[in-house]
Design a protein around this motif. Structure first.
Motif, PDB file in Angstrom:
ATOM      1  N   ILE A  60       0.869  -1.182   0.000  1.00  0.00           N
ATOM      2  CA  ILE A  60       0.000   0.000   0.000  1.00  0.00           C
ATOM      3  C   ILE A  60       0.902   1.227   0.000  1.00  0.00           C
ATOM      4  CG2 ILE A  60      -1.803   1.259   1.236  1.00  0.00           C
ATOM      5  CD1 ILE A  60      -2.765  -1.350   2.419  1.00  0.00           C
ATOM      6  N   VAL A  61       0.751   2.082  -1.006  1.00  0.00           N
ATOM      7  CA  VAL A  61       1.643   3.229  -1.165  1.00  0.00           C
ATOM      8  C   VAL A  61       0.923   4.516  -0.757  1.00  0.00           C
ATOM      9  CG1 VAL A  61       3.036   4.545  -2.798  1.00  0.00           C
ATOM     10  CG2 VAL A  61       2.863   2.061  -3.031  1.00  0.00           C
ATOM     11  N   VAL A  62       1.540   5.254   0.162  1.00  0.00           N
ATOM     12  CA  VAL A  62       0.894   6.438   0.722  1.00  0.00           C
ATOM     13  C   VAL A  62       1.810   7.657   0.642  1.00  0.00           C
ATOM     14  CG1 VAL A  62      -0.380   7.296   2.734  1.00  0.00           C
ATOM     15  CG2 VAL A  62      -0.056   4.834   2.458  1.00  0.00           C
ATOM     16  N   PRO A  63       1.542   8.618  -0.239  1.00  0.00           N
ATOM     17  CA  PRO A  63       2.348   9.833  -0.250  1.00  0.00           C
ATOM     18  C   PRO A  63       1.982  10.712   0.948  1.00  0.00           C
ATOM     19  CG  PRO A  63       0.623  10.009  -1.906  1.00  0.00           C
ATOM     20  CD  PRO A  63       0.478   8.652  -1.263  1.00  0.00           C
ATOM     21  N   CYS A  64       2.983  11.300   1.597  1.00  0.00           N
ATOM     22  CA  CYS A  64       2.712  12.111   2.785  1.00  0.00           C
ATOM     23  C   CYS A  64       3.436  13.444   2.709  1.00  0.00           C
ATOM     24  CB  CYS A  64       3.198  11.416   4.053  1.00  0.00           C
ATOM     25  SG  CYS A  64       2.631   9.747   4.231  1.00  0.00           S
ATOM     26  N   TYR A  65       2.700  14.502   2.834  1.00  0.00           N
ATOM     27  CA  TYR A  65       3.311  15.823   2.913  1.00  0.00           C
ATOM     28  C   TYR A  65       2.741  16.546   4.124  1.00  0.00           C
ATOM     29  CZ  TYR A  65       4.485  20.614   1.694  1.00  0.00           C
ATOM     30  OH  TYR A  65       4.939  21.902   1.716  1.00  0.00           O
ATOM     31  N   ALA A 119       5.638  12.074  -5.909  1.00  0.00           N
ATOM     32  CA  ALA A 119       5.867  11.285  -4.696  1.00  0.00           C
ATOM     33  C   ALA A 119       5.216   9.915  -4.845  1.00  0.00           C
ATOM     34  CB  ALA A 119       5.308  12.016  -3.478  1.00  0.00           C
ATOM     35  N   LEU A 120       4.020   9.921  -5.402  1.00  0.00           N
ATOM     36  CA  LEU A 120       3.317   8.663  -5.625  1.00  0.00           C
ATOM     37  C   LEU A 120       4.108   7.786  -6.596  1.00  0.00           C
ATOM     38  CD1 LEU A 120       0.726   6.987  -5.263  1.00  0.00           C
ATOM     39  CD2 LEU A 120      -0.234   8.206  -7.203  1.00  0.00           C
ATOM     40  N   ILE A 158      -3.096   5.226  -1.980  1.00  0.00           N
ATOM     41  CA  ILE A 158      -4.152   5.906  -1.211  1.00  0.00           C
ATOM     42  C   ILE A 158      -3.559   7.134  -0.514  1.00  0.00           C
ATOM     43  CG2 ILE A 158      -3.785   4.494   0.872  1.00  0.00           C
ATOM     44  CD1 ILE A 158      -6.902   4.518   1.199  1.00  0.00           C
ATOM     45  N   ASP A 159      -4.383   8.170  -0.305  1.00  0.00           N
ATOM     46  CA  ASP A 159      -3.927   9.385   0.372  1.00  0.00           C
ATOM     47  C   ASP A 159      -3.759   9.136   1.874  1.00  0.00           C
ATOM     48  OD1 ASP A 159      -4.075  10.641  -2.010  1.00  0.00           O
ATOM     49  OD2 ASP A 159      -5.856  11.845  -1.544  1.00  0.00           O
ATOM     50  N   ALA A 160      -2.860   9.924   2.471  1.00  0.00           N
ATOM     51  CA  ALA A 160      -2.533   9.722   3.884  1.00  0.00           C
ATOM     52  C   ALA A 160      -3.673  10.080   4.830  1.00  0.00           C
ATOM     53  CB  ALA A 160      -1.299  10.543   4.244  1.00  0.00           C
ATOM     54  N   ASP A 161      -4.629  10.886   4.357  1.00  0.00           N
ATOM     55  CA  ASP A 161      -5.686  11.330   5.273  1.00  0.00           C
ATOM     56  C   ASP A 161      -6.844  10.332   5.375  1.00  0.00           C
ATOM     57  OD1 ASP A 161      -6.747  11.611   2.808  1.00  0.00           O
ATOM     58  OD2 ASP A 161      -6.897  13.784   2.858  1.00  0.00           O
ATOM     59  N   LEU A 206      -6.113   0.015  -7.151  1.00  0.00           N
ATOM     60  CA  LEU A 206      -5.251  -1.157  -7.072  1.00  0.00           C
ATOM     61  C   LEU A 206      -4.671  -1.410  -8.454  1.00  0.00           C
ATOM     62  CD1 LEU A 206      -5.855  -4.528  -5.335  1.00  0.00           C
ATOM     63  CD2 LEU A 206      -5.388  -4.556  -7.774  1.00  0.00           C
ATOM     64  N   MET A 207      -3.381  -1.750  -8.494  1.00  0.00           N
ATOM     65  CA  MET A 207      -2.737  -2.085  -9.761  1.00  0.00           C
ATOM     66  C   MET A 207      -1.970  -3.387  -9.591  1.00  0.00           C
ATOM     67  SD  MET A 207      -1.324   1.669 -10.801  1.00  0.00           S
ATOM     68  CE  MET A 207      -1.233   2.165  -9.092  1.00  0.00           C
ATOM     69  N   SER A 208      -2.024  -4.232 -10.603  1.00  0.00           N
ATOM     70  CA  SER A 208      -1.275  -5.489 -10.541  1.00  0.00           C
ATOM     71  C   SER A 208       0.194  -5.215 -10.840  1.00  0.00           C
ATOM     72  CB  SER A 208      -1.832  -6.478 -11.552  1.00  0.00           C
ATOM     73  OG  SER A 208      -1.558  -6.008 -12.855  1.00  0.00           O
ATOM     74  N   ALA A 209       1.034  -6.214 -10.592  1.00  0.00           N
ATOM     75  CA  ALA A 209       2.471  -6.046 -10.819  1.00  0.00           C
ATOM     76  C   ALA A 209       2.771  -5.665 -12.269  1.00  0.00           C
ATOM     77  CB  ALA A 209       3.208  -7.320 -10.443  1.00  0.00           C
ATOM     78  N   ARG A 210       2.018  -6.271 -13.200  1.00  0.00           N
ATOM     79  CA  ARG A 210       2.358  -5.944 -14.594  1.00  0.00           C
ATOM     80  C   ARG A 210       1.898  -4.548 -14.984  1.00  0.00           C
ATOM     81  NH1 ARG A 210      -1.245  -9.362 -18.910  1.00  0.00           N
ATOM     82  NH2 ARG A 210      -3.298  -8.982 -18.007  1.00  0.00           N
TER      83      ARG A 210
END
Ligand code: UDP
Ligand code: MG
Length: 317
Positions: free
Chosen positions: A7-12, A83-84, A101-104, A167-171
């Motif tokens: 799960i990838v979360v950009p944070c500022y 950042a994403l 997803i967003d950090a908030d 959601l995105m798959s590896a490919r």
């Protein structure tokens, strides 16, 4: 074998929202692992986008005590899109699927399980779509609506009311990494990749904590970048100036037309000035728009890196 989720979360500057977010997302991962939906080495990747508050400190702490937490620190603020992208390229090759997803946590993490089910049913992309946005202000709703409409009108292929929760798959991730552009608009690229996609719907919540990192100006800027480019500011100002002139002249012309229709006299110098200004305004807008594209080309040909990594905290060997 179970699939690994990242799960990838950009944070500022998210020090207020982060503690809750880390907890909720790691609980979610634990629950999904428990239900047999994802592999037990699934993880969270927080990308610190040059925060000036205690965000990085919190992330370091979370990394120390929580085996699900990884953190990537960029050297400066490069904006949510970059950042994403930094986060997605860090997890590319290190997961079977990634959710951004967003950090908030304004986007409902409750539907992530549904996303993963759809992935297991063969979808490569699952878009999170905001069904309603009652919690957003009228202004935010109206501008967002306008933005998505313009995007649709321009045939950009973007998904209405879908932001960065997907959601995105590896490919898909691998294909996404092949897009080299500097002026990034990730949600515009994913539909271009063209693998099978699905949608899940949810109600957008209000921010859990902290303030929006998108004041009006930044919001408009992101929209403009999405539509044309991240052009240099003088060109943008040129467009704004031209547009203002157009509006003024248009009003003057309308006024004159009205007084003419009512049989009043139209002073000659004003009508001449008005048409001169109208043409001038039109030309400025036109030059500005052309300039926006030239500016974009300029930024692209320089091939500068989109971000720089300061450090990467990961539990992976
Ligand atoms: N964000 C970022 N860099 C920036 C601005 C924002 O990484 O320069 C992140 C922010 O921390 C959040 C996400 O982008 O995780 C969306 O920002 P926000 O929630 O403030 O936007 P809004 O929901 O108000 O549109
Ligand atoms: Mg938000």
């Amino acid at each position: 074998m179970m699939e690994r989720l990242a799960i990838v979360v950009p944070c500022y500057n998210e020090e207020e929202a982060l503690p809750g977010t880390v907890e909720q997302l790691s609980d979610l991962i634990a629950a999904l692992v428990q239900n047999g939906k994802i592999a037990s080495d699934s993880y969270l990747l927080f990308v610190n986008d040059g925060s000036t508050d205690g965000t990085w400190h919190l992330l370091e702490e979370a990394f120390e005590r929580n085996p699900h937490v990884c953190a990537l620190r960029l050297t400066g603020n490069v904006g949510q899109q970059n950042a994403l992208f930094a986060g997605l390229s860090a997890v590319c090759g290190r997961c079977d699927m990634a959710v951004s997803i967003d950090a908030d946590l304004q986007d409902d993490i409750g539907v992530m399980e549904e996303m993963i089910d759809l992935f297991h049913d063969g979808a490569d992309v699952v878009y999170g779509v905001r069904r309603e946005r009652k919690t957003d202000s009228f202004f935010k709703r109206a501008t967002a609506h306008l933005f998505y409409k313009v995007m649709a009108w321009l045939d950009t292929g973007t998904v209405y009311n879908h932001a960065e929760y997907r959601l995105m798959s590896a490919r898909v991730l691998e294909e996404l990494m092949r897009y080299p552009e500097r002026n990034l608009f990730v949600r515009g690229l994913v539909p271009l990749i063209g693998y099978r996609s699905e949608k899940v719907y949810y109600a957008r919540k209000s921010r859990t904590a902290g303030k929006s990192k998108y004041p009006l100006g930044k919001m408009l800027a992101t929209a403009f970048e999405g539509i044309t480019s991240l052009s240099s500011r003088p060109i943008t100002m040129l467009v704004a100036l031209g547009a203002a002139m157009l509006v003024c002249t248009f009003m003057a012309l309308m006024g004159m037309l009205l007084s003419f229709l009512r049989g009043g006299a139209v002073p000659g110098w004003l009508s001449i000035m008005a048409s001169v200004w109208l043409l001038g305004g039109l030309q400025l807008v036109a030059i500005g728009v052309v300039g926006a594209y030239i500016g974009r080309t300029y930024l692209e040909v320089k091939r500068r890196p989109r971000y720089h990594i300061d450090c990467f905290l990961s539990h992976d060997p």
